[in-house]
Design a protein around this motif. Sequence first.
Motif, PDB file in Angstrom:
ATOM      1  N   GLU A   1       0.831  -1.204   0.000  1.00  0.00           N
ATOM      2  CA  GLU A   1       0.000   0.000   0.000  1.00  0.00           C
ATOM      3  C   GLU A   1       0.869   1.259   0.000  1.00  0.00           C
ATOM      4  O   GLU A   1       0.600   2.210  -0.733  1.00  0.00           O
TER       5      GLU A   1
ATOM      6  N   ASN B   1       1.181   3.902  -3.040  1.00  0.00           N
ATOM      7  CA  ASN B   1       0.903   5.330  -2.851  1.00  0.00           C
ATOM      8  C   ASN B   1       1.999   6.208  -3.450  1.00  0.00           C
ATOM      9  O   ASN B   1       1.714   7.227  -4.072  1.00  0.00           O
TER      10      ASN B   1
ATOM     11  N   HIS C   1       0.431   8.401  -6.182  1.00  0.00           N
ATOM     12  CA  HIS C   1       0.171   9.750  -5.686  1.00  0.00           C
ATOM     13  C   HIS C   1       1.412  10.645  -5.700  1.00  0.00           C
ATOM     14  O   HIS C   1       1.344  11.789  -6.124  1.00  0.00           O
TER      15      HIS C   1
ATOM     16  N   GLY D   1      -5.815   2.522   1.887  1.00  0.00           N
ATOM     17  CA  GLY D   1      -4.418   2.106   2.065  1.00  0.00           C
ATOM     18  C   GLY D   1      -3.870   2.474   3.433  1.00  0.00           C
ATOM     19  O   GLY D   1      -3.351   1.624   4.154  1.00  0.00           O
TER      20      GLY D   1
HETATM   21 MG    MG Z   1      -3.311   3.950  -1.436  1.00  0.00          MG
END
Ligand code: MG
Lengths: 143, 143, 77
Positions: free
Chosen positions: A46, A50, A54, A106
Amino acid sequence: MHNKAHLTLLGKSSNVGLARITTATFASELDFTLSELEEIKVAVSEAVTNCIIHAYPMDEGIIELDLEIEDCKLIIIIKDQGIGIKDIEAVLQPSYSTKEEHMGLGLAFIDSFMDEFKLISEIDEGTTLRMIKIPEQLKNTVE
Amino acid sequence: MHNKAHLTLLGKSSNVGLARITTATFASELDFTLSELEEIKVAVSEAVTNCIIHAYPMDEGIIELDLEIEDCKLIIIIKDQGIGIKDIEAVLQPSYSTKEEHMGLGLAFIDSFMDEFKLISEIDEGTTLRMIKIPEQLKNTVE
Amino acid sequence: IGEIRRYLRDNNPIRVSRSLRDTAYKALQIKENLKNKNSEEPSLKEIARELGIPRSEITYALDAIQDPISLFEPIYH
Ligand SMILES: [Mg+2]
Ligand SMILES: Nc1ncnc2c1ncn2[C@@H]1O[C@H](COP(=O)(O)OP(=O)(O)O)[C@@H](O)[C@H]1O
Ligand SMILES: Nc1ncnc2c1ncn2[C@@H]1O[C@H](COP(=O)(O)OP(=O)(O)O)[C@@H](O)[C@H]1O
Ligand SMILES: [Mg+2]
């Protein structure tokens, strides 16, 4: 017991597995059960995902994974130099996501699977996630 | 296809497995067979064990593992900052070892399992081993 | 070369390593057995001791038999 390792990798989805397995292998020096190792793997997947989605939405940035065993604790630090997080309080809410199609779970998984976790971030500088996990078996004997 | 990762670890015997598994996982992005992945694991074990036993006979030094995929080739570079090798020609001979109880076959294995390998060393500076492996499957189609 | 052959015959690192699937299933089986015996989940260390295979190789094998987790899909539904 003391041990340290450091993994640097490119933020591409095929490297999520690399981060996950390297961490699980490093962690297996401690008395974790297979289910705890699974939890560690999910948390790392996770966190690294990310960073890929992101932190580096446009390109493949660099992700750093610091692994440490100290006093029978596993410490995992995952660092990116991506876009950073504006509102840390907000992203910690379950189901909060800045991306439409995402579940926003997450960090909630990470919270429930790890004994401690801390998110530090600076806009345009990057994000650091620090997590700690202690084998349940050890907690039981200490009590 | 291009990918890169870098693993830094402490030279302790419990970390040989970490180097093996991280390398095998990284390598599995290429079309290696399971036995080729085993060969890669053996080569990495031998190289990392050499760093632990020979390069750092007294303490736990740092070992660096550089992994790269370039043009469907796997490149592995293993580096220590240990005592170095006096006579490279000599250590490349099968059965040559500077340690009594050792077989002296580690480098011979590396030679037979990898497509290319090169040893660079400087006394008191350290040793770098560079190895390349190409999936057999790929060689067959090229021919 | 003869010596390498002899060494391989005696400690063939490739022959010794069983298939990943085999290792993973054996590990899961031992986990169940130990769990039933001690009524608590064993650590990977205990499983590795019982199986006589390094912990790292068991981790690798167990990961190999799992379904790959999709990057954009939540892990648990
Ligand atoms: Mg995530
Ligand atoms: N490394 C990171 N860099 C930038 N933003 C991040 C990072 N990690 C998490 N975030 C932010 O936190 C939010 C919540 O993350 P998460 O709980 O994993 O849910 P999801 O990934 O499904 O959005 C993300 O939508 C994103 O805005
Ligand atoms: N990283 C290293 N640093 C210093 N010396 C090394 C290193 N790797 C190999 N050597 C030297 O090369 C010799 C041969 O290595 P190897 O073929 O693996 O056999 P063995 O490890 O059984 O001695 C060793 O005995 C040692 O002297
Ligand atoms: Mg050797």
